[in-house]
Design an enzyme around this catalytic site. Structure first.
Site, PDB file in Angstrom:
ATOM      1  N   GLU A 724      -2.028 -21.673 -12.183  1.00 47.42           N
ATOM      2  CA  GLU A 724      -1.358 -20.360 -12.143  1.00 47.42           C
ATOM      3  C   GLU A 724      -0.612 -20.259 -10.826  1.00 47.42           C
ATOM      4  OE1 GLU A 724      -1.578 -18.467 -14.731  1.00 47.42           O
ATOM      5  OE2 GLU A 724      -3.254 -19.445 -15.746  1.00 47.42           O
ATOM      6  N   CYS A 758       0.332 -11.605  -7.067  1.00 45.51           N
ATOM      7  CA  CYS A 758       1.278 -12.440  -7.809  1.00 45.51           C
ATOM      8  C   CYS A 758       2.045 -11.585  -8.801  1.00 45.51           C
ATOM      9  CB  CYS A 758       0.541 -13.559  -8.518  1.00 45.51           C
ATOM     10  SG  CYS A 758      -0.914 -12.961  -9.364  1.00 45.51           S
TER      11      CYS A 758
HETATM   12  P1  NAD Z   1      -1.692 -21.512  -1.607  1.00 42.62           P
HETATM   13  O1  NAD Z   1      -1.034 -22.328  -2.652  1.00 42.62           O
HETATM   14  O2  NAD Z   1      -1.217 -21.640  -0.230  1.00 42.62           O
HETATM   15  O3  NAD Z   1      -3.244 -21.783  -1.582  1.00 42.62           O
HETATM   16  C1  NAD Z   1      -4.026 -21.736  -2.750  1.00 42.62           C
HETATM   17  C2  NAD Z   1      -5.204 -22.670  -2.588  1.00 42.62           C
HETATM   18  O4  NAD Z   1      -4.719 -23.993  -2.575  1.00 42.62           O
HETATM   19  C3  NAD Z   1      -5.972 -22.486  -1.300  1.00 42.62           C
HETATM   20  O5  NAD Z   1      -7.343 -22.618  -1.583  1.00 42.62           O
HETATM   21  C4  NAD Z   1      -5.483 -23.632  -0.446  1.00 42.62           C
HETATM   22  O6  NAD Z   1      -6.424 -24.059   0.507  1.00 42.62           O
HETATM   23  C5  NAD Z   1      -5.282 -24.709  -1.467  1.00 42.62           C
HETATM   24  N1  NAD Z   1      -4.360 -25.786  -1.087  1.00 42.62           N
HETATM   25  C6  NAD Z   1      -3.357 -25.748  -0.207  1.00 42.62           C
HETATM   26  N2  NAD Z   1      -2.751 -26.941  -0.161  1.00 42.62           N
HETATM   27  C7  NAD Z   1      -3.370 -27.747  -1.014  1.00 42.62           C
HETATM   28  C8  NAD Z   1      -3.191 -29.085  -1.422  1.00 42.62           C
HETATM   29  N3  NAD Z   1      -2.223 -29.822  -0.936  1.00 42.62           N
HETATM   30  N4  NAD Z   1      -3.999 -29.571  -2.366  1.00 42.62           N
HETATM   31  C9  NAD Z   1      -4.969 -28.845  -2.894  1.00 42.62           C
HETATM   32  N5  NAD Z   1      -5.215 -27.574  -2.539  1.00 42.62           N
HETATM   33  C10 NAD Z   1      -4.403 -27.035  -1.612  1.00 42.62           C
HETATM   34  O7  NAD Z   1      -1.578 -20.001  -2.136  1.00 42.62           O
HETATM   35  P2  NAD Z   1      -2.111 -18.678  -1.453  1.00 42.62           P
HETATM   36  O8  NAD Z   1      -1.235 -18.361  -0.301  1.00 42.62           O
HETATM   37  O9  NAD Z   1      -3.583 -18.729  -1.218  1.00 42.62           O
HETATM   38  O10 NAD Z   1      -1.892 -17.631  -2.608  1.00 42.62           O
HETATM   39  C11 NAD Z   1      -0.676 -17.040  -2.830  1.00 42.62           C
HETATM   40  C12 NAD Z   1       0.044 -17.637  -4.010  1.00 42.62           C
HETATM   41  O11 NAD Z   1      -0.791 -17.585  -5.153  1.00 42.62           O
HETATM   42  C13 NAD Z   1       1.287 -16.900  -4.393  1.00 42.62           C
HETATM   43  O12 NAD Z   1       2.307 -17.806  -4.675  1.00 42.62           O
HETATM   44  C14 NAD Z   1       0.874 -16.143  -5.652  1.00 42.62           C
HETATM   45  O13 NAD Z   1       1.943 -15.825  -6.508  1.00 42.62           O
HETATM   46  C15 NAD Z   1      -0.068 -17.097  -6.266  1.00 42.62           C
HETATM   47  N6  NAD Z   1      -0.977 -16.430  -7.176  1.00 42.62           N
HETATM   48  C16 NAD Z   1      -0.790 -16.597  -8.516  1.00 42.62           C
HETATM   49  C17 NAD Z   1      -1.626 -15.980  -9.423  1.00 42.62           C
HETATM   50  C18 NAD Z   1      -1.432 -16.148 -10.888  1.00 42.62           C
HETATM   51  O14 NAD Z   1      -2.321 -15.784 -11.649  1.00 42.62           O
HETATM   52  N7  NAD Z   1      -0.330 -16.717 -11.342  1.00 42.62           N
HETATM   53  C19 NAD Z   1      -2.669 -15.185  -8.958  1.00 42.62           C
HETATM   54  C20 NAD Z   1      -2.845 -15.042  -7.574  1.00 42.62           C
HETATM   55  C21 NAD Z   1      -1.998 -15.678  -6.711  1.00 42.62           C
END
Ligand code: NAD
Length: 971
Positions: A724, A758
């Protein structure tokens, strides 16, 4: 007494307005045809927003051609009209509606209404003027209301003082009754009148109200507080008492008998009045928002605040009358309540008159109040009987007038209407005057929330799961309830965020996968009902400590009270929902009924699941993905976001505790707080992982999808990725939108939790055929801008705050760079940092609105994940849809419109995962609004939806030949 009044009224020659009113064509048709009535009243509601004859005709045709609606003879011709006739048809219907409005609304302002008020006085009827208004959404609008009220309080007196004296109207048993009586709505003098923060609401209200009360005191004007929705009831009572304690003006308040709390409310005011020696007037009404309160309570899953049966309201009215009459001051200097009856029901009035007689009180001790444009015969009959009669006279413009008009129309055409029964249907007198208790004895419906799980059946019931009932969403806290508020406040105060270091290395993560891998077989073969119990037990633990968990969320991620509470509720919901759906997947389902052939289908878990969650729903999303993976028999390694490992740790501990309670094998669930770029990246690349559940940014999501596609030699399966990602969500504000709703819907969708959802709205598309500087666009922008400037910035644990700091300094830096890009690209900063007081709080980014955006503007294209809204103009609905769809993200979208065909088109053509019509575009609920997008927003099936769990399992089928030597048992 009732018979006398009814006979007098029925025979009254003058003021047969109500009869005329019912003869009006539109009303006549409405009473005959329910479908016509619904569409007609909706059209009436939209009417003031329709600025050209073409729009009027177009909308009328649209409403009248809805399925099941048959336009009455005469109107069908108007609908088919083209060319000049179209304009004529629009004119006719406009005339009809304006005419109806004039029945109930005395003028556009006080000056306009004066001739009517003078006429009433001459007829022996007093008045209370009420300002009709749009919802007050900003401090600027509250200021404007203040000016209008001041105008009434200062200027009506002058004219009224020239009127002839009338003892019946201006004297009661205690002395003088003010001639000028003005009704105010508390919420119109305070844009943030919010029960979550009572002290600041009252203080803000008093700032604007004080000069009005001072003027009222000086001029001898009575100020009456109207009563609005139930959510405001306690705060309105508190505000009223506060105002009366502070300033000695002639004060009144409306109280509602349709509330189950009616008698207690009455006692509360009476006790206070007697204790403080204050004399106030209470206008006792039945209540105008019964449908809203019933619907709202069910939607929230709360007990219904209003009586479910009409007879109960009538009975409560009579009970409240007794309380008030018992506390009526009998001589000057004594505190108490003077009663005004706001009812058209002769039985209710007669019961009160009998109460007077029983207590030896004279007729002058009470007054009757009735609505302008209704029950005129009754008013005159009451006046003839010597009663003081006052009309509640609304004044105002067309737009705010429509909501009032529609309420009156509904009331008048309702089968429950006493007036309709008494004067149209000529129901028998004895029947009309029956004691409500006799009428309804034994009839009482249950509150809808009590039967909600079965009524909605969001999942099938399963007696072996949880409370054995179908799933139902956890009701959020009702912050209008002082008890709930206090408990929450206390919990937030003491909440401590567990300290968790994000220090797990890729090696440690690998070790966790080893353990999870080893535990898999046993967990796969574990009783599916035992796995479901892990979730219901976890839900129970979270429920038991709901406010404490919300406190942790509030402190760790800067979520305000409501947002933090919602986060916890959603986590509970995921557990309860998936627990009810999972077990059934693991029993085999027979396909068809072939004899000699047994076809079966069932599912098995995929293996080790890695859950990688974001910080923005630090409990809900982490819990939802983990619960789904676990309940379907996968073993799980959870890696929470670096910003919010504290609440994730608590969730992990709850689940571990539940796993122990059901006797799960060791190693089923592992907690791996760590940096994403290193350990997270290693986790998703481990060849032993079967499924990855990720929610976060597009960049990371796509990287994970790519990494998961790599299949080294020793990997014997292809990984599944539930992914997501981001959003760049648009709300369309159509030309016929209700601006009260649209302004608040857009504002809250864009700026709640600082735009870090999001689902948040970051693009607003406003339709105005007159162009980007058209009237509608300007009005919307002005109201949206002012409403946004009214938001309060502050720390998340302060209930008064609407906007808190963003998640961290890095996020603040990114958002500020986007804001600068908008300035550099020449966009207009409608709202920005200049509009808010400096808070000195770290990482605070105030809401920003930029207008004049184009499709190429950086802030229009990029996901910012902060409180920044880009507004763009569309010349018509086609263009609005094109703009809305013209983005790679397909997560949520919203449309505010009152045109039925535009609603249909939006459903078909606005291609997003979650579409919201005539409401904000955030706040999806588990089971009710399954959540998730497509395009660049994700490749998962919807979280909290019936297919979500399918992503964590592999299907298996078996075909058994059950025929032996030509014989099969079933034949
Ligand atoms: P992010 O992608 O920076 O981080 C999400 C998770 O991924 C964290 O736990 C982070 O540590 C991990 N991560 C980071 N780099 C990684 C890698 N290379 N490999 C594996 N894991 C890694 O996102 P965020 O800032 O925590 O959240 C915000 C984003 O989430 C926004 O883009 C938002 O739109 C999205 N979001 C989407 C939904 C949905 O249901 N579509 C819901 C909530 C948030």
């Amino acid at each position: 007494m009732g018979t006398k009044m009814l006979d007098l009224a029925r025979n009254h020659k003058s003021g047969l307005l109500s009869k005329q009113f019912y003869q009006d064509k539109i009303m006549d048709w409405s009473m005959k045809d329910h479908n016509f009535k619904v569409q007609m009243f909706r059209f009436v509601d939209a009417f003031p927003a329709l600025t050209t004859p073409d729009m009027v005709h177009d909308h009328l045709v649209d409403y009248m051609t809805q399925p099941g609606v048959k336009a009455p003879p005469g109107m069908d011709l108007a609908l088919k009209a083209g060319g000049v006739a179209k304009g004529l048809a629009a004119k006719t219907i406009s005339g009809q509606i304006t005419g109806m409005a004039h029945n109930f609304i005395a003028g556009t302002d006080a000056a306009d209404a004066l001739p009517m008020l003078t006429k009433l006085w001459k007829q022996g009827i007093a008045f209370s003027v009420d300002l009709l208004g749009e919802a007050c959404v900003s401090n600027a609008e509250a200021d404007a209301y203040q000016a209008k009220y001041l105008d009434l309080v200062e200027n009506l007196v002058e004219t009224a003082s020239g009127w002839e004296a009338n003892d019946r109207l201006e004297r009661d048993h205690l002395g003088v009754v003010p001639r000028v009586n003005v009704s105010i709505k508390v919420s119109s003098l305070c844009a943030l009148f919010n029960p979550i923060a009572p002290e600041s609401s009252i203080a803000d209200f008093m700032e604007r109200a004080r000069p009005i009360f001072d003027a009222a005191k000086r001029n001898g004007v009575l100020i009456n507080f109207d009563m609005e929705h139930f959510a405001f009831k306690d705060l309105t009572l508190d505000t009223f008492m506060h105002a009366c304690d502070e300033i000695d003006f002639e004060a009144g308040i409306a109280m509602q008998a349709y509330l189950k709390s009616g008698v207690d409310d009455a006692k509360r005011i009476c006790d206070w009045a007697q204790r403080t020696g204050r004399v106030v007037t209470v206008r006792l009404v039945k209540g105008a928002y019964w449908d809203f309160e019933t619907i709202h309570a069910e939607q929230e899953g709360w007990p219904c605040p209003v009586w479910n049966e009409k007879w109960q309201t009538d009975q409560c009215f009579e009970e409240m009358v007794k309380v008030f009459l018992d506390h009526c001051p009998t001589k000057a200097g004594e505190g108490g309540v003077k009663l005004a009856l706001g009812s058209h029901n002769v039985r209710s009035i007669a019961a009160a008159l009998a109460g007077l007689e029983a207590r030896g009180l004279g007729m002058e001790t009470i007054e009757l109040q009735m609505l302008h444009g209704m029950a005129d015969q009754l008013k005159h009959a009451a006046a003839d009987m010597g009663l003081r009669v006052r009309e509640y006279v609304p004044v105002g413009e067309m737009i705010p007038g429509m909501a009032y008009l529609v309420r009156r129309l509904l009331e008048n055409t309702s089968n429950e209407s006493w007036l309709k029964a008494g004067f149209m249907d000529n129901v028998d007198t004895a029947m009309l005057l029956t004691d409500p208790a006799n009428k309804g004895a034994g009839i009482d419906r249950q509150d809808l929330y009590m039967i909600a799980p079965e009524r909605h059946e969001l999942t099938p019931p399963d007696e072996r799961v949880g409370n054995a009932r179908p799933f139902y969403t956890e009701p959020m806290r009702d912050f209008a309830d002082a008890h709930q508020r206090r408990m929450f406040e206390a919990a937030v105060k003491v909440a401590v965020v567990p300290e968790v270091a994000n220090d797990h290395t890729p090696e440690q993560a690998g070790e966790m996968i080893t353990q999870a891998h080893e535990a898999f077989d046993a967990w796969r073969d574990f009783d599916p009902y035992g796995r479901a119990r892990v979730l219901t037990l976890t839900a129970g633990m979270m429920r038991a400590q709901r406010d404490e968990l919300a406190g942790v969320v509030c402190k760790e991620s800067n979520k305000t009270w409501r947002e933090a509470d919602a986060d916890v509720c959603e986590a509970i919901d995921f557990c309860e929902y998936y627990a009810r759906l999972a077990p059934n997947m693991f029993t085999s389902h027979r396909l068809g009924r072939f004899i000699g052939e047994l076809d079966e289908l069932w599912y098995q878990p995929k293996g080790v699941a890695v859950v990688i969650s974001p910080w923005n729903f630090p409990l809900a999303i982490c819990c939802g993905m983990t619960a789904a993976a676990l309940v379907t028999g996968n073993t799980v390694v959870v890696k929470p976001a670096e910003q919010t490992p504290g609440i994730a740790k608590i969730m992990f501990e709850f689940m571990t505790n539940a796993l122990m309670q059901v006797g799960a094998p060791e190693g089923v669930l592992q907690f791996c707080p760590s940096p994403g770029e290193t350990t997270g990246a290693a986790l998703v690349r481990d060849h032993r992982v079967g499924v990855i559940a990720f929610t976060g940014s597009k960049a990371v999501g796509l990287d994970i999808i790519q990494a998961a596609a790599v299949t080294p030699e020793d990997q014997l399966h292809v990984k599944r990725v539930v992914c997501e990602m981001g959003g760049k969500n648009a709300i369309i504000v159509d030309a016929s939108a209700d601006l009260d709703e649209a302004v608040l819907g857009v504002r809250n969708s864009a700026f709640a939790f600082q735009g870090q959802k999001c689902s948040a709205c970051s693009r607003c598309i406003v339709v105005d055929p007159e162009g980007p500087n058209g009237q509608r666009m300007q009005l919307f922008l002005e109201r949206l801008g002012e409403a946004t400037k009214t938001l309060v910035l502050g720390r998340a644990d302060n209930p008064n705050s609407d906007v808190s700091p963003v998640i961290d300094a890095e996020a603040a830096g990114n958002i500020n760079r986007y804001i600068q890009s908008a300035r550099d690209e020449g966009l207009t900063e409608l709202v920005g940092v200049k509009d808010f007081p400096e808070t000195g709080i770290e990482n605070m980014v105030p809401p920003h609105i930029f207008t004049g955006a184009s499709e190429d503007s950086t802030i229009y294209r990029q996901e910012i994940f902060g409180p920044v809204l880009a507004v763009i103009h569309a010349k018509d609905f086609d263009e609005a849809l094109r703009l809305a769809n013209g983005h790679m993200y397909k997560l949520t979208g919203g449309v505010f419109t009152r045109k039925p065909t535009h609603i249909d088109r939006s459903k078909r053509e606005f291609r997003v995962g979650n579409l919201y019509i005539n409401r904000g575009c955030t706040g999806a609920l588990v089971g009710r609004q399954p959540f998730g997008g497509f395009g660049m927003s994700g490749v998962g099936s919807k979280a909290g939806g019936p297919e979500y769990l399918m992503q964590f399992v592999d299907p298996r089928a078996c075909c058994e030949n059950t025929m032996r030597r030509g014989f099969a048992p079933e034949l």
